[in-house]
Motif scaffolding. Structure first.
Motif, PDB file in Angstrom:
ATOM      1  N   GLN A 240       0.843  -1.189   0.000  1.00 60.48           N
ATOM      2  CA  GLN A 240       0.000   0.000   0.000  1.00 60.48           C
ATOM      3  C   GLN A 240       0.885   1.248   0.000  1.00 60.48           C
ATOM      4  O   GLN A 240       1.951   1.272   0.616  1.00 60.48           O
ATOM      5  N   ALA A 241       0.465   2.282  -0.683  1.00 62.25           N
ATOM      6  CA  ALA A 241       1.246   3.512  -0.784  1.00 62.25           C
ATOM      7  C   ALA A 241       1.461   4.133   0.595  1.00 62.25           C
ATOM      8  O   ALA A 241       0.557   4.166   1.430  1.00 62.25           O
ATOM      9  N   MET A 242       2.668   4.641   0.816  1.00 69.24           N
ATOM     10  CA  MET A 242       3.021   5.306   2.065  1.00 69.24           C
ATOM     11  C   MET A 242       3.504   6.718   1.754  1.00 69.24           C
ATOM     12  O   MET A 242       4.377   6.916   0.902  1.00 69.24           O
ATOM     13  N   ASN A 243       2.919   7.695   2.444  1.00 68.52           N
ATOM     14  CA  ASN A 243       3.321   9.086   2.271  1.00 68.52           C
ATOM     15  C   ASN A 243       4.723   9.274   2.873  1.00 68.52           C
ATOM     16  O   ASN A 243       5.016   8.751   3.949  1.00 68.52           O
ATOM     17  N   LEU A 244       5.596  10.032   2.191  1.00 66.19           N
ATOM     18  CA  LEU A 244       6.961  10.226   2.690  1.00 66.19           C
ATOM     19  C   LEU A 244       7.035  11.142   3.908  1.00 66.19           C
ATOM     20  O   LEU A 244       8.116  11.334   4.474  1.00 66.19           O
ATOM     21  N   GLY A 245       5.915  11.709   4.326  1.00 65.14           N
ATOM     22  CA  GLY A 245       5.893  12.448   5.574  1.00 65.14           C
ATOM     23  C   GLY A 245       6.079  13.945   5.417  1.00 65.14           C
ATOM     24  O   GLY A 245       6.357  14.458   4.328  1.00 65.14           O
ATOM     25  N   ASP A 246       5.935  14.657   6.542  1.00 68.57           N
ATOM     26  CA  ASP A 246       5.880  16.114   6.500  1.00 68.57           C
ATOM     27  C   ASP A 246       7.242  16.797   6.388  1.00 68.57           C
ATOM     28  O   ASP A 246       7.313  18.027   6.309  1.00 68.57           O
ATOM     29  N   LYS A 247       8.332  16.042   6.392  1.00 69.81           N
ATOM     30  CA  LYS A 247       9.632  16.651   6.134  1.00 69.81           C
ATOM     31  C   LYS A 247       9.848  16.843   4.631  1.00 69.81           C
ATOM     32  O   LYS A 247      10.497  17.789   4.209  1.00 69.81           O
ATOM     33  N   VAL A 248       9.295  15.911   3.856  1.00 68.52           N
ATOM     34  CA  VAL A 248       9.392  16.002   2.394  1.00 68.52           C
ATOM     35  C   VAL A 248       8.191  16.737   1.829  1.00 68.52           C
ATOM     36  O   VAL A 248       8.322  17.658   1.022  1.00 68.52           O
ATOM     37  N   ASN A 249       7.007  16.330   2.251  1.00 65.99           N
ATOM     38  CA  ASN A 249       5.763  16.887   1.711  1.00 65.99           C
ATOM     39  C   ASN A 249       5.262  18.056   2.545  1.00 65.99           C
ATOM     40  O   ASN A 249       5.341  18.046   3.772  1.00 65.99           O
ATOM     41  N   THR A 250       4.728  19.067   1.851  1.00 72.45           N
ATOM     42  CA  THR A 250       4.235  20.271   2.508  1.00 72.45           C
ATOM     43  C   THR A 250       2.862  20.618   1.931  1.00 72.45           C
ATOM     44  O   THR A 250       2.301  19.871   1.132  1.00 72.45           O
ATOM     45  N   ALA A 251       2.356  21.780   2.300  1.00 75.24           N
ATOM     46  CA  ALA A 251       1.083  22.238   1.739  1.00 75.24           C
ATOM     47  C   ALA A 251       1.212  22.587   0.262  1.00 75.24           C
ATOM     48  O   ALA A 251       0.221  22.679  -0.455  1.00 75.24           O
ATOM     49  N   ALA A 252       2.444  22.777  -0.199  1.00 73.36           N
ATOM     50  CA  ALA A 252       2.695  23.033  -1.623  1.00 73.36           C
ATOM     51  C   ALA A 252       2.787  21.697  -2.364  1.00 73.36           C
ATOM     52  O   ALA A 252       2.539  20.634  -1.795  1.00 73.36           O
ATOM     53  N   SER A 253       3.156  21.744  -3.639  1.00 73.01           N
ATOM     54  CA  SER A 253       3.303  20.526  -4.441  1.00 73.01           C
ATOM     55  C   SER A 253       4.738  20.028  -4.398  1.00 73.01           C
ATOM     56  O   SER A 253       5.676  20.797  -4.620  1.00 73.01           O
ATOM     57  N   GLU A 254       4.899  18.738  -4.113  1.00 73.25           N
ATOM     58  CA  GLU A 254       6.169  18.041  -4.247  1.00 73.25           C
ATOM     59  C   GLU A 254       5.969  16.939  -5.273  1.00 73.25           C
ATOM     60  O   GLU A 254       4.984  16.193  -5.200  1.00 73.25           O
TER      61      GLU A 254
END
Length: 301
Positions: A240-254
């Protein structure tokens, strides 16, 4: 008094010359460190993403899709140039390590999103590609097999075994195509562990096919597009897909994630907003971070 003054003068001169010698030594050490280290001589990041090579790659203009060759001596990326909205255009460029320095060259106008195969012999550019010639140069652009060329591919990456993983502009789904008995199979859609949410795009498959990265918009995300990872299971399926977390991902687009050929660093694009309020488009920069952010999630499965 005269002797004391002479001693003080000599002492001052010695301190001055030692300081100059130390400064020169520090400059030479820094120069040698930069010249002998990969990643354009940059100090590697830790667990917090940083803009890659400020002033050399990352600027106030748009940069995107940075990839290294396996020997880490060439760095390819897309960038925007031009002082005004009217003058702005996209370039495909390379930084090459030659004569003990990194040299910047323009390859062409923007083409597909670059990806270098793990053996360094193929440069994938979406639904096109180039081959490395014996003289070290790249061939002219060639089209992929017709069954793939019909798909509006934005980004295609390949494993060491030749498995293609790619997206399709406007469709929001990912596909793969393996080599079976010496022939390339027709494109196959990934299952819902990968193709859930919306806007699934810009995939990266690890050389050994142990994991894949891509960006998607999902309810459990941090904002716009986030980067996700899925790990290959023992039975050949994908986790299942796992989000890389809030250090990589933000409210903007990554988006547009990839890992350096040595497996040490994760590179990705981040939307950093408009530089000027009057800008027509928002700026995008290339970031990098220790790839442990991926590997640590494998332990959480």
């Amino acid at each position: 008094m005269r002797n004391n003054s002479l001693k003080i003068s000599i002492l001052v001169l010695l301190v001055f010359f030692n300081a100059c010698k130390t400064e020169k030594s520090n400059r030479e050490d820094h120069k040698n460190s930069s010249e002998n280290s990969p990643y354009l001589g940059q100090n590697p990041p830790g667990s917090i993403p940083e803009p890659f090579a400020p002033g050399l790659v990352t600027t106030l203009n748009w940069e995107n899709d940075g990839v290294f060759t396996p020997d880490l001596k060439e760095f390819y990326f897309l960038r925007e140039v031009g002082a005004t909205e009217h003058d702005k255009k996209m370039e495909f460029v390379v930084l090459q390590y030659k004569d003990n320095e990194w040299q910047d060259s323009i390859i062409s106008a923007r083409v597909g999103q670059p990806f270098i195969s793990s053996d360094g012999k193929i440069m994938h550019l979406g639904k096109k590609y180039k081959e490395r010639l014996t003289n070290g140069a790249w061939s002219e652009i060639k089209p992929l097999d017709s069954s793939l060329y019909k798909i509006p591919i934005m980004r295609l990456t390949a494993s060491a075994k030749g498995t293609y993983v790619f997206d399709a502009m406007g469709e929001g789904v990912l596909r793969y195509s393996r080599i079976i008995n010496g022939k390339r199979e027709k494109p196959v859609l990934f299952d819902k562990n990968i193709n859930s949410g919306t806007a699934n795009a810009h995939p990266f498959i690890a050389p050994d096919e142990s994991y894949m990265l891509w960006d998607s918009r999902r309810d459990n995300g941090y904002g716009n597009a986030d980067i996700y990872v899925s790990f290959r299971q023992k039975d050949g399926s994908w986790s299942q897909a796992m989000n890389l977390g809030d250090k990589v991902n933000t409210a903007a687009s990554e988006y547009g994630a990839s890992v350096t050929p040595d497996g040490k660093y994760l590179f990705f694009n981040r939307n950093v907003g408009k530089v000027n309020p009057t800008d027509k488009y928002e700026n995008t920069d290339i970031f990098w971070v220790d790839a442990q952010v991926i590997y640590s999630l494998r332990l959480e499965q």
